[in-house]
Structure formats: C-alpha cells, structure tokens
Write a protein that holds these residues in place. Structure first.
Motif, mmCIF file in Angstrom:
data_model
loop_
_atom_site.group_PDB
_atom_site.id
_atom_site.type_symbol
_atom_site.label_atom_id
_atom_site.label_comp_id
_atom_site.label_asym_id
_atom_site.label_seq_id
_atom_site.Cartn_x
_atom_site.Cartn_y
_atom_site.Cartn_z
ATOM 1 N N MET A 1 14.584 -9.629 -15.300
ATOM 2 C CA MET A 1 13.125 -9.344 -14.048
ATOM 3 C C MET A 1 13.476 -9.147 -12.974
ATOM 4 O O MET A 1 13.904 -9.631 -12.082
ATOM 5 N N GLU A 2 13.331 -8.126 -11.963
ATOM 6 C CA GLU A 2 13.180 -7.229 -11.395
ATOM 7 C C GLU A 2 11.573 -7.232 -10.189
ATOM 8 O O GLU A 2 11.168 -6.842 -10.782
ATOM 9 N N THR A 3 11.742 -8.326 -8.944
ATOM 10 C CA THR A 3 10.592 -8.047 -8.759
ATOM 11 C C THR A 3 10.343 -6.871 -7.536
ATOM 12 O O THR A 3 11.480 -7.086 -6.318
ATOM 13 N N ILE A 4 9.698 -6.067 -7.368
ATOM 14 C CA ILE A 4 9.416 -5.214 -6.377
ATOM 15 C C ILE A 4 8.094 -5.192 -5.093
ATOM 16 O O ILE A 4 6.740 -5.531 -5.843
ATOM 17 N N LEU A 5 8.699 -5.897 -4.278
ATOM 18 C CA LEU A 5 7.239 -5.639 -3.174
ATOM 19 C C LEU A 5 7.247 -4.177 -2.650
ATOM 20 O O LEU A 5 7.964 -3.734 -2.540
ATOM 21 N N ARG A 6 5.596 -4.493 -2.114
ATOM 22 C CA ARG A 6 5.135 -3.148 -1.784
ATOM 23 C C ARG A 6 3.845 -2.783 -1.432
ATOM 24 O O ARG A 6 3.011 -4.026 -1.131
ATOM 25 N N LYS A 7 3.645 -2.277 -0.834
ATOM 26 C CA LYS A 7 1.661 -2.523 -0.066
ATOM 27 C C LYS A 7 0.894 -2.044 -0.953
ATOM 28 O O LYS A 7 0.987 -1.917 -2.306
ATOM 29 N N TYR A 8 -0.187 -3.055 -0.548
ATOM 30 C CA TYR A 8 -1.472 -2.715 -1.273
ATOM 31 C C TYR A 8 -1.409 -1.306 -2.429
ATOM 32 O O TYR A 8 -1.776 -0.271 -1.016
ATOM 33 N N LYS A 9 -1.870 -1.226 -2.984
ATOM 34 C CA LYS A 9 -3.100 -0.351 -3.568
ATOM 35 C C LYS A 9 -4.426 -0.527 -4.369
ATOM 36 O O LYS A 9 -4.359 -1.466 -4.744
ATOM 37 N N ILE A 10 -5.192 0.427 -4.152
ATOM 38 C CA ILE A 10 -6.441 0.550 -5.070
ATOM 39 C C ILE A 10 -6.479 -0.779 -6.553
ATOM 40 O O ILE A 10 -6.906 -0.864 -6.757
ATOM 41 N N GLU A 11 -5.292 0.267 -7.065
ATOM 42 C CA GLU A 11 -5.844 -0.186 -8.513
ATOM 43 C C GLU A 11 -4.726 -1.175 -8.243
ATOM 44 O O GLU A 11 -4.849 -1.814 -9.970
ATOM 45 N N ASP A 47 -10.989 -4.268 4.333
ATOM 46 C CA ASP A 47 -11.244 -4.736 5.712
ATOM 47 C C ASP A 47 -9.472 -4.558 6.474
ATOM 48 O O ASP A 47 -10.001 -4.715 7.270
ATOM 49 N N LYS A 48 -9.078 -5.390 5.243
ATOM 50 C CA LYS A 48 -7.814 -5.966 6.135
ATOM 51 C C LYS A 48 -7.004 -4.902 6.349
ATOM 52 O O LYS A 48 -6.775 -4.803 7.510
ATOM 53 N N MET A 49 -6.862 -3.806 5.436
ATOM 54 C CA MET A 49 -5.947 -2.562 5.480
ATOM 55 C C MET A 49 -6.593 -1.807 7.284
ATOM 56 O O MET A 49 -5.497 -1.112 7.838
ATOM 57 N N LYS A 50 -7.336 -1.727 7.388
ATOM 58 C CA LYS A 50 -8.620 -0.701 8.024
ATOM 59 C C LYS A 50 -7.860 -1.838 9.961
ATOM 60 O O LYS A 50 -7.811 -0.879 10.834
ATOM 61 N N LYS A 51 -8.011 -2.833 10.024
ATOM 62 C CA LYS A 51 -7.601 -3.455 10.666
ATOM 63 C C LYS A 51 -5.845 -3.498 10.818
ATOM 64 O O LYS A 51 -5.348 -4.113 11.443
ATOM 65 N N ASP A 52 -5.154 -2.960 10.581
ATOM 66 C CA ASP A 52 -3.680 -2.482 9.826
ATOM 67 C C ASP A 52 -3.120 -3.911 9.798
ATOM 68 O O ASP A 52 -1.790 -4.474 9.921
ATOM 69 N N PHE A 53 -3.569 -4.951 8.808
ATOM 70 C CA PHE A 53 -3.505 -5.953 8.099
ATOM 71 C C PHE A 53 -2.381 -6.219 7.013
ATOM 72 O O PHE A 53 -3.051 -5.655 5.975
ATOM 73 N N PRO A 54 -1.285 -6.751 6.778
ATOM 74 C CA PRO A 54 0.042 -6.377 5.494
ATOM 75 C C PRO A 54 -0.961 -6.946 4.457
ATOM 76 O O PRO A 54 -1.598 -7.619 4.871
ATOM 77 N N VAL A 55 -1.089 -6.021 2.817
ATOM 78 C CA VAL A 55 -1.274 -6.203 1.872
ATOM 79 C C VAL A 55 -0.503 -6.159 0.870
ATOM 80 O O VAL A 55 0.105 -5.283 0.657
ATOM 81 N N ILE A 56 0.304 -7.585 0.613
ATOM 82 C CA ILE A 56 1.851 -7.047 -0.222
ATOM 83 C C ILE A 56 1.412 -7.570 -1.444
ATOM 84 O O ILE A 56 1.361 -8.409 -1.677
ATOM 85 N N ILE A 57 2.264 -6.958 -2.498
ATOM 86 C CA ILE A 57 2.056 -6.873 -3.744
ATOM 87 C C ILE A 57 3.598 -7.211 -4.222
ATOM 88 O O ILE A 57 4.561 -6.561 -3.468
ATOM 89 N N GLY A 62 6.218 -3.294 -13.503
ATOM 90 C CA GLY A 62 4.436 -2.814 -13.609
ATOM 91 C C GLY A 62 3.701 -3.928 -13.366
ATOM 92 O O GLY A 62 2.514 -3.574 -13.585
ATOM 93 N N VAL A 63 3.626 -5.165 -13.802
ATOM 94 C CA VAL A 63 2.617 -6.200 -13.398
ATOM 95 C C VAL A 63 2.098 -6.707 -12.441
ATOM 96 O O VAL A 63 3.492 -7.595 -12.032
ATOM 97 N N VAL A 64 1.436 -6.805 -11.074
ATOM 98 C CA VAL A 64 1.106 -7.682 -10.460
ATOM 99 C C VAL A 64 1.657 -8.723 -10.672
ATOM 100 O O VAL A 64 0.909 -9.974 -11.360
ATOM 101 N N ALA A 65 2.133 -9.251 -9.916
ATOM 102 C CA ALA A 65 2.585 -11.057 -9.837
ATOM 103 C C ALA A 65 2.280 -11.702 -9.533
ATOM 104 O O ALA A 65 1.984 -13.075 -9.861
ATOM 105 N N GLY A 66 2.020 -11.340 -8.069
ATOM 106 C CA GLY A 66 1.723 -11.695 -6.786
ATOM 107 C C GLY A 66 1.086 -11.424 -5.764
ATOM 108 O O GLY A 66 1.475 -9.735 -5.417
ATOM 109 N N PHE A 67 1.353 -11.629 -4.518
ATOM 110 C CA PHE A 67 0.688 -11.027 -2.902
ATOM 111 C C PHE A 67 0.492 -11.979 -2.289
ATOM 112 O O PHE A 67 0.139 -12.949 -2.229
#
Length: 165
Positions: A1-11, A47-57, A62-67
């Motif tokens: 099980m490998e966890t990848i951290l990445r930026k939020y996408k609308i999906e 709104d968070k993205m517009k204000k340059d606040f992070p949303v980390i996935i 391939g499954v969103v495990a948390g944020f």
C-alpha cells in the motif's frame, strides 16, 4: 500500500464529501447537523483554492483515503497569519499513518506560505485527536465549555495551537 499526497482535483470532491458527511452523521468531529450537498462542498473547496489555501489529498491505489486543508481562522485582517486546519481519513484507511502524512504536509505548506500559527478546534470527547496534535507540538490553549449541541448533549471545544518557527 503506497500513499501518494497530491493537490486536490475537482474529481476528488465526491470522496471528500463522503468522508465529511460520514463524520457529520456519526461523530462530533464536525458540529454540523445536516449533510452537505455536492454543490456546497465544491463551493467550499473552490473558495479555499481561490484564496491559495491548500487542499491535500492522500491517495492509496487510486482511492481518496483522506484529505487535509486549512483556511482562515477568523475573517479579520490581523488574523491573516493564523489558519485553522482539518485532517480527515476515511474509515477504510484509519490507523495506516495517513493522518500523519497529511498533518506533516500541512505544517510544511503553512511554513512555506509564511503562516505563523495553526489552530485546531477539536471536540473534547476526541482524545485521540488531541493526542495526535500533541505529537506535532500543538498545545492546548483553551476550552470552550458547552459550545456545541449535538446528539442530545452539550459538547466542549478544545483549542490547540502550533506556533510555526
């Protein structure tokens, strides 16, 4: 099980919404009563993205495990170097170190963005979250008694703070 951290996408919105709504219905992690709609959650994230606040996935196979994310602590100008954060992990991925990865990344991002202090607001019944935050250097700085009413009882809010150096 490998966890990848990445930026939020609308999906990712539906997976985030599922985690949020589960916590609204089954925990005191959120003091909301009513589940959120997809549109409301999407607007909050945009709104968070517009204000340059992070949303980390945190993604596992391939499954969103948390944020994790943060935003304004309060809406007065003098609070611009203070943020309130959230870390949520899906029930299917609890106890696998995903929360630790997300918290570490949020702290690193906050430092990069010149944030001075991070605030956590935690229900007092959630001792595991208090303990989790203490591992990262957060200190309890206040308790607001009977600040929320949910599940037919009064809830107390613990305020924890990490001053970034």
């Amino acid at each position: 099980m490998e966890t990848i951290l990445r930026k939020y996408k609308i999906e990712d919105t539906q997976a985030i919404l599922d985690i949020i709504n589960y916590n609204i219905l089954h925990s005191t992690a959120l003091y909301d009563y009513t589940i959120r709609t997809y549109e409301a959650q999407l607007a909050m994230l945009e709104d968070k993205m517009k204000k340059d606040f992070p949303v980390i996935i945190a993604e596992v196979d391939g499954v969103v495990a948390g944020f994790g994310m943060y935003g304004e602590f309060r809406f007065k100008e003098a609070y611009k170097f203070t943020v309130e954060h959230s870390v949520y992990v899906s029930n299917d991925f609890q106890g696998k170190g995903i929360g630790k990865l997300l918290m570490s990344q949020l702290i690193a991002t906050a430092k990069e963005q010149g944030i001075h202090t991070m605030i956590a607001v935690i229900d007092s019944e959630n001792q595991s979250s208090v303990d989790f935050h203490e591992k990262y250097g957060f200190e309890t700085v206040g308790l607001i008694k009977e600040s929320g009413w949910k599940f037919e009882r009064w809830l107390h809010s613990v305020f924890m703070q990490l001053i970034l150096k």
